[in-house]
Design a protein around this motif. Structure first.
Motif, PDB file in Angstrom:
ATOM      1  N   ILE A 253      49.829 -79.499 114.267  1.00 38.93           N
ATOM      2  CA  ILE A 253      48.923 -78.975 113.245  1.00 38.93           C
ATOM      3  C   ILE A 253      47.651 -79.825 113.111  1.00 38.93           C
ATOM      4  CG2 ILE A 253      50.738 -77.828 111.934  1.00 38.93           C
ATOM      5  CD1 ILE A 253      50.654 -80.183 109.957  1.00 38.93           C
TER       6      ILE A 253
ATOM      7  N   SER B 184      48.900 -74.906 120.691  1.00 40.89           N
ATOM      8  CA  SER B 184      48.782 -74.112 119.472  1.00 40.89           C
ATOM      9  C   SER B 184      48.739 -75.043 118.271  1.00 40.89           C
ATOM     10  CB  SER B 184      49.975 -73.157 119.326  1.00 40.89           C
ATOM     11  OG  SER B 184      49.901 -72.484 118.067  1.00 40.89           O
TER      12      SER B 184
ATOM     13  N   ALA C 220      49.234 -73.836 115.222  1.00 46.13           N
ATOM     14  CA  ALA C 220      49.945 -73.111 114.163  1.00 46.13           C
ATOM     15  C   ALA C 220      51.138 -73.907 113.641  1.00 46.13           C
ATOM     16  CB  ALA C 220      50.407 -71.758 114.681  1.00 46.13           C
ATOM     17  N   ASP C 221      51.522 -73.620 112.406  1.00 44.47           N
ATOM     18  CA  ASP C 221      52.712 -74.226 111.806  1.00 44.47           C
ATOM     19  C   ASP C 221      53.904 -73.322 112.130  1.00 44.47           C
ATOM     20  OD1 ASP C 221      54.704 -75.353 110.316  1.00 44.47           O
ATOM     21  OD2 ASP C 221      53.680 -75.192 108.391  1.00 44.47           O
ATOM     22  N   PHE C 222      54.749 -73.773 113.047  1.00 42.89           N
ATOM     23  CA  PHE C 222      55.878 -72.958 113.502  1.00 42.89           C
ATOM     24  C   PHE C 222      57.167 -73.217 112.749  1.00 42.89           C
ATOM     25  CE2 PHE C 222      53.221 -72.145 117.174  1.00 42.89           C
ATOM     26  CZ  PHE C 222      53.668 -70.916 117.651  1.00 42.89           C
TER      27      PHE C 222
ATOM     28  N   LYS D  79      59.946 -70.605 111.970  1.00 45.43           N
ATOM     29  CA  LYS D  79      59.578 -69.352 112.631  1.00 45.43           C
ATOM     30  C   LYS D  79      60.214 -69.245 114.022  1.00 45.43           C
ATOM     31  CE  LYS D  79      55.150 -69.326 110.184  1.00 45.43           C
ATOM     32  NZ  LYS D  79      53.673 -69.399 110.325  1.00 45.43           N
TER      33      LYS D  79
END
Length: 215
Positions: A106, A128, A130-132, A135
């Motif tokens: 992040i 990436s 993104a905060d996974f 998920k």
């Protein structure tokens, strides 16, 4: 005034090999406190976190060593490297024959650090920001080095990693004895004595273990 991440990284790091993974070259800080202070002074105003990407942490070095010594762990697989930092584990996975590698962090500056470090080793990996956490993960194997340092964060990771393991994904973590490591959920894989930056750790070597989350 906007600071260019590539210019900053090149100016404040050196391209060197981590002591436990000499096959890989990374842009790393020689003086931990100096870079930390410089980051706070120059970049705090734009809200950047500390430069975790500038150091080869013990958990990442141990996990990268494990992968390079056992390339069958990732060969022909899709790899997801969580909290990648410098990208050392992602780079090791690509060098070991992973068919696809996604490095995730992040910290927006980690993207530049990973790109520069991958290029220094003659490869490329996807990134990436993104905060996974919590998920789905589009991969066969999940790798994570040095992530169990905070109780709240660790609790979230345990629930997430448990779910991923129950879905049939292999989850490997490298850890040098951080406070919130969930040992009861793990299976031993390997152990190493990893030289580390004395300014960041409580000793010059950290006993670092690679674990597998139980399905």
């Amino acid at each position: 005034m906007k600071t260019d991440p590539e210019i900053f990284i090149r100016a404040n790091t050196k391209l060197i090999t981590p002591p436990h993974v000499p096959e890989i070259r990374l842009h790393l800080a020689n003086e931990a406190h100096e870079l930390w202070l410089k980051t706070e002074e120059e970049l705090a105003e734009i809200g950047l976190p500390p430069p975790f990407w500038a150091f080869a942490w013990a958990g990442g070095q141990g996990l990268a060593r494990y992968i390079l010594d056992r390339p069958e762990t990732v060969r022909t697989k899709r790899v997801f490297d969580f909290a990648t930092g410098s990208g050392i584990v992602a780079i090791a996975a690509k060098m070991a024959g992973a068919v696809a590698v996604k490095a995730v962090d992040i910290d927006p500056w980690a993207e530049t650090a990973v790109r520069l470090n991958a290029a220094a080793n003659g490869i490329s990996v996807d990134f990436s920001g993104a905060d996974f956490v919590g998920k789905p993960v589009p991969a066969d194997i999940v790798l994570a080095g040095d992530v169990f340092y905070d109780r709240v964060f660790a609790d979230a990771l345990v629930a997430w990693f448990d779910r991923l393991a129950s879905e049939g994904k292999e989850v490997l973590v490298g850890d040098p004895g951080r406070a919130y490591l969930p040992k009861e959920r793990l299976e031993f894989c390997a152990i190493y004595e990893v030289p580390v930056t004395r300014a960041l750790e409580d000793s010059e070597n950290k006993k670092t273990t690679v674990w597998r989350f139980k399905a």
